[in-house]
Write a protein that holds these residues in place. Structure first.
Motif, PDB file in Angstrom:
ATOM      1  N   ASP A 277       6.911   6.684 -17.035  1.00 49.34           N
ATOM      2  CA  ASP A 277       7.157   7.916 -16.281  1.00 49.34           C
ATOM      3  C   ASP A 277       7.333   7.685 -14.787  1.00 49.34           C
ATOM      4  N   ILE A 278       7.119   6.462 -14.332  1.00 45.96           N
ATOM      5  CA  ILE A 278       7.185   6.166 -12.900  1.00 45.96           C
ATOM      6  C   ILE A 278       8.530   5.522 -12.575  1.00 45.96           C
ATOM      7  N   ARG A 279       9.133   5.971 -11.484  1.00 39.68           N
ATOM      8  CA  ARG A 279      10.447   5.471 -11.087  1.00 39.68           C
ATOM      9  C   ARG A 279      10.372   4.020 -10.638  1.00 39.68           C
ATOM     10  N   ALA A 280      11.423   3.279 -10.999  1.00 45.28           N
ATOM     11  CA  ALA A 280      11.518   1.888 -10.541  1.00 45.28           C
ATOM     12  C   ALA A 280      12.030   1.813  -9.113  1.00 45.28           C
ATOM     13  N   ILE A 281      12.843   2.804  -8.718  1.00 50.35           N
ATOM     14  CA  ILE A 281      13.372   2.871  -7.352  1.00 50.35           C
ATOM     15  C   ILE A 281      13.112   4.278  -6.818  1.00 50.35           C
ATOM     16  N   PRO A 282      12.337   4.429  -5.750  1.00 49.82           N
ATOM     17  CA  PRO A 282      11.579   3.411  -5.005  1.00 49.82           C
ATOM     18  C   PRO A 282      10.468   2.823  -5.873  1.00 49.82           C
ATOM     19  N   SER A 283      10.216   1.547  -5.681  1.00 49.37           N
ATOM     20  CA  SER A 283       9.235   0.850  -6.500  1.00 49.37           C
ATOM     21  C   SER A 283       7.819   1.188  -6.054  1.00 49.37           C
ATOM     22  N   PRO A 284       6.851   1.145  -6.987  1.00 53.23           N
ATOM     23  CA  PRO A 284       5.455   1.394  -6.607  1.00 53.23           C
ATOM     24  C   PRO A 284       4.942   0.301  -5.659  1.00 53.23           C
ATOM     25  N   MET A 285       3.984   0.663  -4.842  1.00 50.64           N
ATOM     26  CA  MET A 285       3.386  -0.324  -3.942  1.00 50.64           C
ATOM     27  C   MET A 285       1.903  -0.028  -3.782  1.00 50.64           C
ATOM     28  N   ALA A 286       1.147  -1.101  -3.525  1.00 48.26           N
ATOM     29  CA  ALA A 286      -0.291  -0.992  -3.296  1.00 48.26           C
ATOM     30  C   ALA A 286      -0.619  -1.621  -1.948  1.00 48.26           C
ATOM     31  N   TYR A 287      -1.621  -1.060  -1.271  1.00 47.38           N
ATOM     32  CA  TYR A 287      -2.009  -1.605   0.028  1.00 47.38           C
ATOM     33  C   TYR A 287      -3.481  -1.279   0.287  1.00 47.38           C
ATOM     34  N   ILE A 288      -4.064  -2.035   1.212  1.00 49.34           N
ATOM     35  CA  ILE A 288      -5.453  -1.801   1.605  1.00 49.34           C
ATOM     36  C   ILE A 288      -5.461  -0.653   2.603  1.00 49.34           C
ATOM     37  N   SER A 289      -6.086   0.448   2.216  1.00 49.34           N
ATOM     38  CA  SER A 289      -6.062   1.645   3.058  1.00 49.34           C
ATOM     39  C   SER A 289      -7.336   1.845   3.858  1.00 49.34           C
ATOM     40  N   ASP A 290      -8.441   1.218   3.440  1.00 47.50           N
ATOM     41  CA  ASP A 290      -9.689   1.421   4.172  1.00 47.50           C
ATOM     42  C   ASP A 290     -10.675   0.316   3.810  1.00 47.50           C
ATOM     43  N   VAL A 291     -11.519  -0.027   4.754  1.00 45.86           N
ATOM     44  CA  VAL A 291     -12.580  -1.008   4.539  1.00 45.86           C
ATOM     45  C   VAL A 291     -13.860  -0.421   5.108  1.00 45.86           C
ATOM     46  N   SER A 292     -14.889  -0.337   4.264  1.00 51.45           N
ATOM     47  CA  SER A 292     -16.187   0.166   4.712  1.00 51.45           C
ATOM     48  C   SER A 292     -17.259  -0.859   4.370  1.00 51.45           C
ATOM     49  N   GLU A 293     -18.510  -0.544   4.659  1.00 52.31           N
ATOM     50  CA  GLU A 293     -19.593  -1.476   4.366  1.00 52.31           C
ATOM     51  C   GLU A 293     -19.889  -1.566   2.885  1.00 52.31           C
ATOM     52  N   HIS A 294     -19.347  -0.617   2.104  1.00 51.81           N
ATOM     53  CA  HIS A 294     -19.622  -0.594   0.671  1.00 51.81           C
ATOM     54  C   HIS A 294     -18.465  -1.111  -0.173  1.00 51.81           C
ATOM     55  N   TRP A 295     -17.218  -0.993   0.295  1.00 50.86           N
ATOM     56  CA  TRP A 295     -16.075  -1.341  -0.546  1.00 50.86           C
ATOM     57  C   TRP A 295     -14.821  -1.601   0.278  1.00 50.86           C
ATOM     58  N   ILE A 296     -13.833  -2.125  -0.446  1.00 47.37           N
ATOM     59  CA  ILE A 296     -12.459  -2.222   0.062  1.00 47.37           C
ATOM     60  C   ILE A 296     -11.628  -1.214  -0.727  1.00 47.37           C
ATOM     61  N   GLU A 297     -11.006  -0.316  -0.030  1.00 47.48           N
ATOM     62  CA  GLU A 297     -10.233   0.738  -0.690  1.00 47.48           C
ATOM     63  C   GLU A 297      -8.771   0.333  -0.823  1.00 47.48           C
ATOM     64  N   LEU A 298      -8.257   0.357  -2.067  1.00 48.60           N
ATOM     65  CA  LEU A 298      -6.851   0.058  -2.359  1.00 48.60           C
ATOM     66  C   LEU A 298      -6.165   1.358  -2.784  1.00 48.60           C
ATOM     67  N   LYS A 299      -5.017   1.604  -2.226  1.00 47.00           N
ATOM     68  CA  LYS A 299      -4.256   2.813  -2.559  1.00 47.00           C
ATOM     69  C   LYS A 299      -2.921   2.419  -3.189  1.00 47.00           C
ATOM     70  N   VAL A 300      -2.629   3.015  -4.342  1.00 43.83           N
ATOM     71  CA  VAL A 300      -1.370   2.774  -5.049  1.00 43.83           C
ATOM     72  C   VAL A 300      -0.468   3.988  -4.832  1.00 43.83           C
ATOM     73  N   VAL A 301       0.741   3.752  -4.352  1.00 50.16           N
ATOM     74  CA  VAL A 301       1.727   4.810  -4.127  1.00 50.16           C
ATOM     75  C   VAL A 301       2.859   4.635  -5.134  1.00 50.16           C
ATOM     76  N   TYR A 302       3.207   5.709  -5.838  1.00 48.76           N
ATOM     77  CA  TYR A 302       4.282   5.647  -6.829  1.00 48.76           C
ATOM     78  C   TYR A 302       5.065   6.949  -6.793  1.00 48.76           C
ATOM     79  N   PHE A 303       6.237   6.937  -7.455  1.00 50.48           N
ATOM     80  CA  PHE A 303       7.165   8.066  -7.402  1.00 50.48           C
ATOM     81  C   PHE A 303       7.485   8.525  -8.826  1.00 50.48           C
ATOM     82  N   ILE A 304       7.499   9.842  -9.011  1.00 52.33           N
ATOM     83  CA  ILE A 304       7.812  10.426 -10.318  1.00 52.33           C
ATOM     84  C   ILE A 304       8.899  11.484 -10.146  1.00 52.33           C
ATOM     85  N   ASP A 305       9.503  11.892 -11.272  1.00 49.58           N
ATOM     86  CA  ASP A 305      10.579  12.885 -11.251  1.00 49.58           C
ATOM     87  C   ASP A 305      10.093  14.281 -11.631  1.00 49.58           C
TER      88      ASP A 305
END
Length: 347
Positions: A277-305
């Motif tokens: 169900d997720i579009r290939a173009i634009p392709s999904p991407m993941a990145y580090i969005s936040d760093v705290s004393e408890h965790w590293i937050e990863l955010k996945v961005v994807y596109f749907i129709d």
């Protein structure tokens, strides 16, 4: 204005040429459908075919009445019964012809609107207004020309009544004209997902119908939402269904500092790319969005129709990505609270 009175004025109007013109209009409507609406959806084909069947039945009724009328006209001086019966048959023939003419014109307008939208539904508001105006116009013309009734004085004397009705129907007329403007502007179509912001109220739903008075939406839980057209026209409307415009969504995952965030990021991108169900173009991407004393937050961005499937797709993304992370030894982080007991200080 013709000098002949009813029923002579009606007899003068009913002739073979007018019948042939109506027949040519019916044939032209059928050819228009076969020539220009081949790519329409199955539901639309079924709708048009039902209209054509109704027109065919109406044409057969008109043909039967017209033949009977012609036979009676030939024998109109033969007996008193035929002379009395002929005006009634002629009136029925004329009414059948008017109904057929309005139906044919209505279907042609409907098919013309279908040309601009082969698959998505078309609101019937403008078609209904056109049919009403055409029928009223023919009725006024018929009263004036067949019965020699002066329509203009009647309209002038009803001005006060029109003002009273206008004040009484102010909200209804406001919704009517707002619905016409919404249809002319084409800000949305049937099947589109809308977000309506009216003051502090936000309403989300899929357009089901546009009527004389209101716009009908279907909400997330299949509830029916009815909004007056005046409210729709005065609100901020966001359309999430334009063709070729993807909808962006995000999903958040948190891992501990002891784990490899870059490897987790690559796993998430590959996992999301495998969901249909997720579009290939634009392709999904993941990145580090936040760093705290408890965790590293990863955010996945994807596109749907499909805006209406965003929660189902989000569930697939979260479940599939969680399985992939677990299979590769990653665990989601959680906030840790430390509590220490200390001795009380005595005075």
């Amino acid at each position: 204005m013709p000098t002949s009175t009813f029923p002579a004025s009606l007899y003068n109007l009913l002739d073979v040429e007018l019948y042939v013109v109506l027949g040519i209009m019916c044939l032209g409507t059928f050819l228009f459908y076969k020539s220009f609406l081949k790519r329409a959806s199955n539901a639309r084909h079924q709708s048009i075919q039902n209209h054509l069947k109704t027109i065919n039945r109406q044409f057969f009724v008109l043909t039967f009445l017209f033949v009977v009328y012609l036979l009676l006209r030939e024998q109109i001086d033969a007996s008193v019964l035929v002379k009395k019966l002929t005006p009634y048959i002629a009136t029925m023939t004329y009414i059948a012809g008017v109904v057929l003419f309005v139906r044919v014109c209505r279907l042609n307008v409907l098919m013309y609107l279908f040309l601009g939208s082969m698959t998505v539904g078309v609101p019937l508001l403008l078609v209904n207004i056109f049919s009403l105006i055409l029928f009223v116009s023919i009725s006024i013309w018929s009263v004036s020309h067949l019965f020699n009734v002066q329509v203009a004085p009647l309209l002038a004397t009803s001005a006060a009544l029109s003002v009273i009705l206008g004040l009484a129907l102010q909200d209804t007329l406001g919704n009517l004209f707002a619905g016409i403007s919404l249809q002319i502007d084409k800000a949305f179509e049937l099947g589109d997902w809308l977000e309506i912001q009216n003051g502090s109220n936000k309403i989300v739903g899929q357009v089901k119908e546009l009527t004389w008075r209101a716009t009908v939406l279907v909400g997330w839980s299949d509830e029916i939402i009815t909004l007056p057209n005046k409210v729709m026209a005065s609100s901020q409307v966001s359309n999430y269904s334009p063709a070729g415009t993807p909808i962006v969504r995000r999903q958040v995952f948190r891992i501990s500092h002891t784990q490899n965030a870059y490897a987790a990021k690559d796993l998430l991108e590959r996992a999301v790319s495998q969901i249909a169900d997720i579009r290939a173009i634009p392709s999904p991407m993941a990145y580090i969005s936040d760093v705290s004393e408890h965790w590293i937050e990863l955010k996945v961005v994807y596109f749907i129709d499909s805006y209406g499937r965003q929660y189902l797709v989000g569930d697939k993304v979260y479940s599939f990505c969680l399985d992939i992370l677990t299979q590769n030894g990653f665990k989601l982080a959680h906030q840790i609270f430390e509590m220490k007991k200390t001795d009380e200080v005595k005075a």
